[in-house]
Design a protein around this motif. Structure first.
Motif, mmCIF file in Angstrom:
data_model
loop_
_atom_site.group_PDB
_atom_site.id
_atom_site.type_symbol
_atom_site.label_atom_id
_atom_site.label_comp_id
_atom_site.label_asym_id
_atom_site.label_seq_id
_atom_site.Cartn_x
_atom_site.Cartn_y
_atom_site.Cartn_z
ATOM 1 N N LEU A 223 0.825 -1.211 0.000
ATOM 2 C CA LEU A 223 0.000 0.000 0.000
ATOM 3 C C LEU A 223 0.856 1.258 0.000
ATOM 4 O O LEU A 223 0.620 2.195 -0.769
ATOM 5 C CB LEU A 223 -0.927 -0.020 1.218
ATOM 6 N N ASN A 224 1.874 1.273 0.841
ATOM 7 C CA ASN A 224 2.716 2.463 0.919
ATOM 8 C C ASN A 224 3.569 2.635 -0.324
ATOM 9 O O ASN A 224 3.797 3.773 -0.777
ATOM 10 C CB ASN A 224 3.611 2.377 2.161
ATOM 11 N N ILE A 225 4.034 1.533 -0.908
ATOM 12 C CA ILE A 225 4.801 1.651 -2.151
ATOM 13 C C ILE A 225 3.928 2.180 -3.274
ATOM 14 O O ILE A 225 4.342 3.039 -4.064
ATOM 15 C CB ILE A 225 5.408 0.279 -2.512
ATOM 16 N N ALA A 226 2.672 1.694 -3.344
ATOM 17 C CA ALA A 226 1.763 2.179 -4.385
ATOM 18 C C ALA A 226 1.454 3.665 -4.199
ATOM 19 O O ALA A 226 1.443 4.436 -5.174
ATOM 20 C CB ALA A 226 0.472 1.362 -4.363
ATOM 21 N N ASP A 227 1.214 4.077 -2.946
ATOM 22 C CA ASP A 227 0.940 5.497 -2.698
ATOM 23 C C ASP A 227 2.143 6.362 -3.045
ATOM 24 O O ASP A 227 2.005 7.448 -3.644
ATOM 25 C CB ASP A 227 0.559 5.697 -1.230
ATOM 26 N N THR A 228 3.340 5.901 -2.690
ATOM 27 C CA THR A 228 4.538 6.677 -2.994
ATOM 28 C C THR A 228 4.758 6.779 -4.500
ATOM 29 O O THR A 228 5.095 7.848 -5.032
ATOM 30 C CB THR A 228 5.760 6.019 -2.333
ATOM 31 N N THR A 229 4.530 5.675 -5.217
ATOM 32 C CA THR A 229 4.690 5.700 -6.674
ATOM 33 C C THR A 229 3.676 6.634 -7.330
ATOM 34 O O THR A 229 4.013 7.396 -8.251
ATOM 35 C CB THR A 229 4.529 4.275 -7.233
ATOM 36 N N ALA A 230 2.431 6.607 -6.847
ATOM 37 C CA ALA A 230 1.407 7.497 -7.404
ATOM 38 C C ALA A 230 1.743 8.963 -7.133
ATOM 39 O O ALA A 230 1.563 9.828 -8.004
ATOM 40 C CB ALA A 230 0.044 7.140 -6.813
ATOM 41 N N ALA A 231 2.227 9.248 -5.919
ATOM 42 C CA ALA A 231 2.582 10.632 -5.594
ATOM 43 C C ALA A 231 3.735 11.118 -6.479
ATOM 44 O O ALA A 231 3.735 12.265 -6.952
ATOM 45 C CB ALA A 231 2.961 10.729 -4.120
ATOM 46 N N ALA A 233 4.460 9.995 -9.517
ATOM 47 C CA ALA A 233 3.949 10.164 -10.877
ATOM 48 C C ALA A 233 3.165 11.475 -11.009
ATOM 49 O O ALA A 233 3.275 12.183 -12.027
ATOM 50 C CB ALA A 233 3.067 8.970 -11.245
ATOM 51 N N LYS A 234 2.385 11.807 -9.967
ATOM 52 C CA LYS A 234 1.630 13.071 -9.999
ATOM 53 C C LYS A 234 2.558 14.266 -10.024
ATOM 54 O O LYS A 234 2.337 15.237 -10.754
ATOM 55 C CB LYS A 234 0.714 13.128 -8.781
ATOM 56 N N ALA A 235 3.631 14.189 -9.217
ATOM 57 C CA ALA A 235 4.589 15.297 -9.198
ATOM 58 C C ALA A 235 5.270 15.467 -10.554
ATOM 59 O O ALA A 235 5.485 16.591 -11.036
ATOM 60 C CB ALA A 235 5.631 15.058 -8.102
ATOM 61 N N VAL A 236 5.597 14.351 -11.200
ATOM 62 C CA VAL A 236 6.229 14.422 -12.528
ATOM 63 C C VAL A 236 5.275 15.037 -13.544
ATOM 64 O O VAL A 236 5.670 15.874 -14.375
ATOM 65 C CB VAL A 236 6.673 13.010 -12.958
ATOM 66 N N THR A 237 4.001 14.665 -13.496
ATOM 67 C CA THR A 237 3.009 15.217 -14.431
ATOM 68 C C THR A 237 2.844 16.718 -14.229
ATOM 69 O O THR A 237 2.796 17.498 -15.202
ATOM 70 C CB THR A 237 1.661 14.498 -14.243
ATOM 71 N N GLU A 238 2.723 17.143 -12.964
ATOM 72 C CA GLU A 238 2.575 18.573 -12.688
ATOM 73 C C GLU A 238 3.805 19.359 -13.144
ATOM 74 O O GLU A 238 3.692 20.475 -13.656
ATOM 75 C CB GLU A 238 2.339 18.780 -11.195
ATOM 76 N N ARG A 239 4.977 18.763 -12.960
ATOM 77 C CA ARG A 239 6.191 19.454 -13.392
ATOM 78 C C ARG A 239 6.223 19.604 -14.908
ATOM 79 O O ARG A 239 6.608 20.661 -15.429
ATOM 80 C CB ARG A 239 7.410 18.676 -12.913
ATOM 81 N N ALA A 240 5.794 18.560 -15.604
ATOM 82 C CA ALA A 240 5.769 18.658 -17.071
ATOM 83 C C ALA A 240 4.784 19.728 -17.535
ATOM 84 O O ALA A 240 5.078 20.485 -18.478
ATOM 85 C CB ALA A 240 5.390 17.296 -17.662
ATOM 86 N N ALA A 241 3.617 19.825 -16.874
ATOM 87 C CA ALA A 241 2.636 20.858 -17.252
ATOM 88 C C ALA A 241 3.185 22.255 -16.985
ATOM 89 O O ALA A 241 3.011 23.177 -17.803
ATOM 90 C CB ALA A 241 1.345 20.635 -16.466
#
Length: 287
Positions: A223-231, A233-241
């Motif tokens: 659960l924690n690995i999945a949450d960390t990976t999702a967070a 990925a979200k940070a990478v997407t926001e940075r690209a935008a």
């Protein structure tokens, strides 16, 4: 062997061993505990202390029994044993007569130089090192158990849909962890006491509880690995935008040919505004 009505002292128990034929007896720790009027855990600890001190030799024997051979203790311990045997007789207690090499009272009060030097011997250093290592390992084991219980309690709480369900699942996870810690010792004690069926049941329960504990640990990690990976990925997407927006704004800024500053443009507007009042009114504010 017969059970004593009053528990023996440590010195009396050691004298009892010395009173056996050839100072040797084949028995179990449980039988010794019943003969001395002690409980099994106390007897086991005392036997280990005597074996470590060289006062007792324990050899595995047949049928799960051990062969205990008493050895002559050190001078101060012999003096203490003789004093205990002469000064505090037990009621309804028969102690076999033991012939031990006891030196004079002067030697008891002032131990010889060899005993004093033994404290600083390599054997004493090894014992101190082992004690320190055992204490460190015990502290690490307690830390691992504490964090494991907290992890499983947290993960069990996340599985509940209501606060009551979360509390129940957390309690179940903690109970499984505690059982997983206690059951191996219980199973070993039952096996030593020749209660094979009870020991088998304890090991079976331990297998179930350790499976539950491992499932909770794996779930917590997943659960924690999945949450960390999702967070991430979200940070990478926001940075690209943000990067794309910055590039777009830079391109638009490059298309502006006006070189004056905002303050200069504002001053020019204020200066030319009175001359454009007629046009301003005629066009309703340029609307």
């Amino acid at each position: 062997m017969t059970d004593h009505q009053q528990p023996l002292t440590k010195t009396q128990a050691l004298a009892w061993l010395h009173g056996q034929p050839d100072r040797t007896i084949a028995t179990t720790v449980s039988d010794l505990a019943r003969s001395w009027g002690w409980n099994r855990s106390t007897t086991s600890r005392r036997v280990k202390v005597w074996v470590a001190a060289g006062q007792l030799v324990r050899t595995p024997g047949p049928d799960g029994r051990s062969i205990f051979t008493a050895r002559t203790p050190d001078v101060p311990q012999v003096c203490d044993a003789a004093a205990a045997l002469t000064s505090s007789p037990a009621k309804s207690l028969v102690i076999p007569t033991v012939s031990l090499p006891v030196q004079s009272s002067a030697h008891c009060e002032h131990p010889p130089g060899g005993i004093a030097q033994h404290v600083g011997s390599p054997i004493a250093a090894v014992r101190i090192t082992r004690a320190a290592g055992g204490a460190a390992l015990a502290a690490l084991a307690v830390a691992v158990a504490w964090f494991g219980i907290r992890i499983n309690a947290w993960y069990g709480g996340t599985l509940g849909r209501t606060p009551e369900a979360s509390t129940l699942l957390s309690g179940l996870s903690v109970s499984a962890d505690v059982l997983a810690l206690i059951l191996p010792t219980t199973a070993r004690t039952l096996w030593t006491d020749r209660r094979r069926m009870a020991a088998a049941v304890a090991w079976a329960l331990w297998t179930i509880t350790i499976a539950v504990a491992l499932m909770a640990t794996v779930g917590f990690a997943a659960l924690n690995i999945a949450d960390t990976t999702a967070a991430r990925a979200k940070a990478v997407t926001e940075r690209a935008a943000l990067t794309a927006r910055i590039e777009r704004l830079r391109a638009e800024r490059g298309g502006i040919t006006e070189g004056r500053s905002v303050a200069a443009i504002e001053a020019e507007l204020q200066r030319t505004q009175p001359g454009a009042a007629t046009v301003w009114r005629a066009t309703a504010g340029c609307r």
